[in-house]
Design an enzyme around this catalytic site. Structure first.
Site, PDB file in Angstrom:
ATOM      1  N   HIS A  42       0.681 -11.499   2.401  1.00  0.00           N
ATOM      2  CA  HIS A  42      -0.410 -10.816   1.698  1.00  0.00           C
ATOM      3  C   HIS A  42      -1.209 -11.750   0.771  1.00  0.00           C
ATOM      4  O   HIS A  42      -2.438 -11.720   0.767  1.00  0.00           O
ATOM      5  CB  HIS A  42       0.156  -9.635   0.900  1.00  0.00           C
ATOM      6  N   TYR A  94       0.847  -1.207   0.000  1.00  0.00           N
ATOM      7  CA  TYR A  94       0.000   0.000   0.000  1.00  0.00           C
ATOM      8  C   TYR A  94       0.886   1.262   0.000  1.00  0.00           C
ATOM      9  O   TYR A  94       0.372   2.363  -0.165  1.00  0.00           O
ATOM     10  CB  TYR A  94      -0.913   0.072   1.230  1.00  0.00           C
TER      11      TYR A  94
END
Ligand code: A2P
Length: 278
Positions: free
Chosen positions: A108, A50
């Site tokens: 992730h 991110y």
């Protein structure tokens, strides 16, 4: 009570609703995450990919909230599953936040064709032993991926964060996580504010209850025992999303929301069996 925190391990108590931070970067990101902390959020969800671990850490450091009351989460990207790269990436995540540890660190995506997620899990276990991260978990892991981690390392993830919203309620995944003592977290709990927010079933329940559609959706997550991570920019939306934890839907309302499920309900066709992210 739906707002009872869940405790997947003795020293980790999770709030009923957390805050998603994807795309919140830079000074705007710091202000938005700081507002979320002010509103009362105590679980922040970030990721190396991110590119906002700095903004999240800055907001936590600037807030008056005691450090041990905030669960700061980040995630290891697929390009760094190899052991040494994973160790360096976790260290970088911690440095970027400016905090001395992270509270929760997840893989992730499993990226099964690369097949290095067990190696990555070894690096997360080491990071936990070093105190760099307090708890470790996964994201987008199918039951078969989780079972391999446990079989090969003996360590079970504390959470599994997956796509989950009324169009895609993940009944089997939730049952598999629960059977393994894993808390299921939901990414895109509002379906990224797509047509879900206009579904008549939801607008009717919202009108009956005098709440917003987003609150109905998030109360449904909490009622299922799932921990949703909505992202919201305005303080008003942040507050209403957090307060959804206090709304208890009836069995009939839960069943009505369940009727929105679609076999192909994923937002962007991101099936972890084949979809990979680096
Ligand atoms: P914004 O960020 O402008 O506040 P998801 O968490 O499923 O990914 O959804 C995030 C999207 O939902 C964002 O576009 C966000 O808008 C929007 N959103 C968040 N909270 C609400 C709410 N209470 N009502 C309507 N839209 C919302």
């Amino acid at each position: 009570m739906p707002s009872t925190p869940r405790s997947p391990s003795a020293d980790l108590s999770l709030p009923p609703v957390g805050f998603g931070t994807a795309a919140l970067r830079g000074e705007h990101g710091v202000r938005t995450v700081a507002a979320a902390l002010d509103a009362g959020y105590r679980l922040l969800d970030s990721a190396f990919n991110y590119e906002n671990e700095g903004a999240v850490g800055a907001a936590v450091r600037a807030s008056g909230v005691p450090r041990d009351e905030v669960i700061v989460t980040s995630k290891l990207p697929g390009r760094h599953h190899a052991h040494d790269a994973a160790v360096a990436t976790i260290e970088e995540s911690v440095y970027r936040t400016g905090l001395d540890h992270l509270d929760l660190y997840l893989i992730h995506w499993p990226n099964p064709s690369q097949d290095r997620y067990v190696e990555a899990w070894g690096a997360l276990i080491e990071a936990r032993e070093r105190g760099l991260v307090r708890h470790i978990g996964v994201s987008n892991f199918l039951p078969e991926h989780v079972d391999r981690l446990v079989a090969e390392t003996g360590v079970t993830p504390v959470v599994n964060q997956v796509e989950l919203h009324p169009y895609f309620p993940q009944a089997e995944q939730r049952a598999a996580d629960a059977a393994r003592g894993i808390v299921t977290e939901a990414w895109s709990p509002l379906g990224r504010a797509n047509s879900l927010l206009d579904e008549p079933v939801l607008t009717r329940i919202a009108a009956d209850r005098g709440v917003t559609v987003a609150q109905v959706i998030l109360a449904w997550h909490v009622g299922l025992g799932v921990l949703p991570l909505p992202k919201a920019t305005s303080p008003d939306r942040q507050r209403q999303n957090l307060e959804a934890a206090d709304l208890e839907l009836s069995a009939e309302e839960m069943a009505a929301v369940a009727g929105l499920a679609r076999p192909d309900g994923r937002n962007n066709d991101q099936d972890p069996a084949v979809y990979e992210e680096y």
